[in-house]
Design an enzyme around this catalytic site. Structure first.
Site, PDB file in Angstrom:
ATOM      1  N   GLN A  91       0.811  -1.214   0.000  1.00  0.00           N
ATOM      2  CA  GLN A  91       0.000   0.000   0.000  1.00  0.00           C
ATOM      3  C   GLN A  91       0.848   1.269   0.000  1.00  0.00           C
ATOM      4  O   GLN A  91       0.311   2.378  -0.009  1.00  0.00           O
ATOM      5  CB  GLN A  91      -0.920  -0.002   1.225  1.00  0.00           C
ATOM      6  CG  GLN A  91      -1.916  -1.150   1.221  1.00  0.00           C
ATOM      7  CD  GLN A  91      -2.661  -1.275   2.545  1.00  0.00           C
ATOM      8  OE1 GLN A  91      -2.402  -0.560   3.505  1.00  0.00           O
ATOM      9  NE2 GLN A  91      -3.603  -2.206   2.604  1.00  0.00           N
ATOM     10  N   HIS A 102      -0.826  -0.081   5.717  1.00  0.00           N
ATOM     11  CA  HIS A 102      -1.241   0.991   6.630  1.00  0.00           C
ATOM     12  C   HIS A 102      -0.168   2.060   6.839  1.00  0.00           C
ATOM     13  O   HIS A 102       0.224   2.365   7.958  1.00  0.00           O
ATOM     14  CB  HIS A 102      -1.671   0.401   7.967  1.00  0.00           C
ATOM     15  CG  HIS A 102      -2.825  -0.536   7.884  1.00  0.00           C
ATOM     16  ND1 HIS A 102      -3.416  -1.104   8.990  1.00  0.00           N
ATOM     17  CD2 HIS A 102      -3.510  -1.025   6.807  1.00  0.00           C
ATOM     18  CE1 HIS A 102      -4.405  -1.899   8.612  1.00  0.00           C
ATOM     19  NE2 HIS A 102      -4.477  -1.868   7.287  1.00  0.00           N
TER      20      HIS A 102
END
Length: 373
Positions: free
Chosen positions: A89, A151
């Site tokens: 991510q 995250h």
């Protein structure tokens, strides 16, 4: 006005041109609107910033900073970016302008960085000369690093006092959000040099890093200033359920993972509590998750019916959410663009009075939301 004609905004001449097919028309409970495609074929665009001269900067998560000039996407990326990694991510994330950008041409980037100790979220300050970044300096680095690619958070916003708020995710290791000697899982408030602000809530607390402003935040993907109060509003991803909207206030614990409206992706409960003493309850939450990303209050003149409404993009649900507020209470929620089939990554209030959207795909687009003709 639009339609290829010059638009004067804040003393700068902004030129837009619509690419591709004719604008699409959509309906809201309050008005009809159209999407105009300003740019396309961007690789996972993540953030959008408006420069005083009418140029727009767009980050691509894969590690490129792109320019839109006179309504056209410039082929060559901006040069001189800091060393970063696009993995999981992570990648090139947010771009925000210094409050005095018109005078100092300074901007800030958040991004993922990797070394032998693992990956983390960094913030760099740089001078933009129109084609390249100069004087690049890392001013914040979340420690310790982690091996996983989840995250990173990375959203940033300046408050009215020129302080930079920087969100760091829990890095997929939930207990880190309650350990304030660990930079993960919270919002950090720093100066433009990266220093902790003198009245940060945990200054002098040996158990908490000085830059912390809030903690117990899982993975903030949207931050914006309230147009009247000047407070920082945010939203963050829950696990399976429990996406939240919060007002970021000094020293608050937002509860992750002690309280949550969600469950683990495996289906196992994370907590049997949705509230507890000492924890700040969300202003609003979604269950099931919509995977919110990007948010902006509408403050323009093109849509008087939307004045003061909060707009939130959604990745998983592929929609734009409009929230009507009464002070700090959501009194109306409407789902928009549900048939567009696009993951909405960023939502910005433009200086032209339009709402601007980025879509998250390998052929990502920049959309301009304008009244239907």
């Amino acid at each position: 006005m639009f339609n290829g004609k010059p638009l004067l905004v804040a003393g700068s001449l902004l030129l837009f041109s619509v690419t591709g097919a004719a604008a699409q028309t959509f309906s809201s409970d309050k008005t009809e609107f159209q999407l105009e495609t300003v740019a396309q074929n961007l690789e996972h665009p993540w953030s959008l910033a408006f420069l005083p001269d009418g140029t727009m900067l767009v980050t691509e998560r894969e590690g490129r900073l792109r320019r839109i000039e006179n309504g056209n996407l410039v082929r060559e990326p901006v040069k001189g970016l800091p060393e970063l990694v696009a993995s999981g991510q992570g990648g090139l994330l947010d771009v925000v302008l210094h409050p005095q950008f018109a005078n100092n041409q300074t901007l800030f980037l958040s991004y993922a960085h990797r070394n032998s100790d693992g990956m983390t979220t960094r913030v760099a300050r740089a001078t933009y000369n129109g084609e390249a970044l100069e004087n690049v300096e890392v001013i914040f680095e979340a420690l310790p690093r982690s091996r996983n690619g989840r995250h990173f958070a990375g959203r940033m916003v300046f408050d009215q006092n020129g302080h930079l708020y920087m969100a760091v995710g829990d890095r997929g290791e939930m207990d880190r959000a309650q350990d304030n000697r660990d930079d993960a899982g919270g919002v950090h408030r720093i100066s433009t040099n990266g220093d902790a602000i003198a009245d940060n809530p945990f200054i002098g607390d040996s158990r908490t890093n000085n830059t912390f402003y809030t903690y117990g935040n899982r993975n903030i993907q949207g931050m914006t200033l309230h147009p009247d109060t000047g407070e920082v509003w945010s939203h963050e991803h829950g696990p399976r359920g429990g996406d939240e909207i919060n007002i970021i206030r000094a020293g608050n614990d937002y509860g992750w993972p002690k309280v949550t409206y969600g469950i683990d992706y495996s289906g196992i409960p994370i907590s049997d509590k949705t509230t507890m003493a000492g924890v700040t309850d969300p202003l609003h939450y979604w269950d099931p998750s919509i995977a919110p990303s990007g948010m902006a209050f509408y403050t323009g003149d093109l849509f008087p019916q939307w004045q003061g409404d909060l707009f939130v993009g959604a990745l998983r649900s592929q929609k734009l959410v409009r929230l009507t507020l009464n002070d700090e209470e959501v009194v109306e929620e409407e789902d928009l663009l549900t048939n567009l089939g696009e993951r909405i990554r960023d939502v910005r209030m433009g200086p032209d009075g339009a709402l601007w959207l980025l879509t998250d795909s390998r052929q990502g687009k920049v959309y301009r939301v304008v009244p239907a003709k």
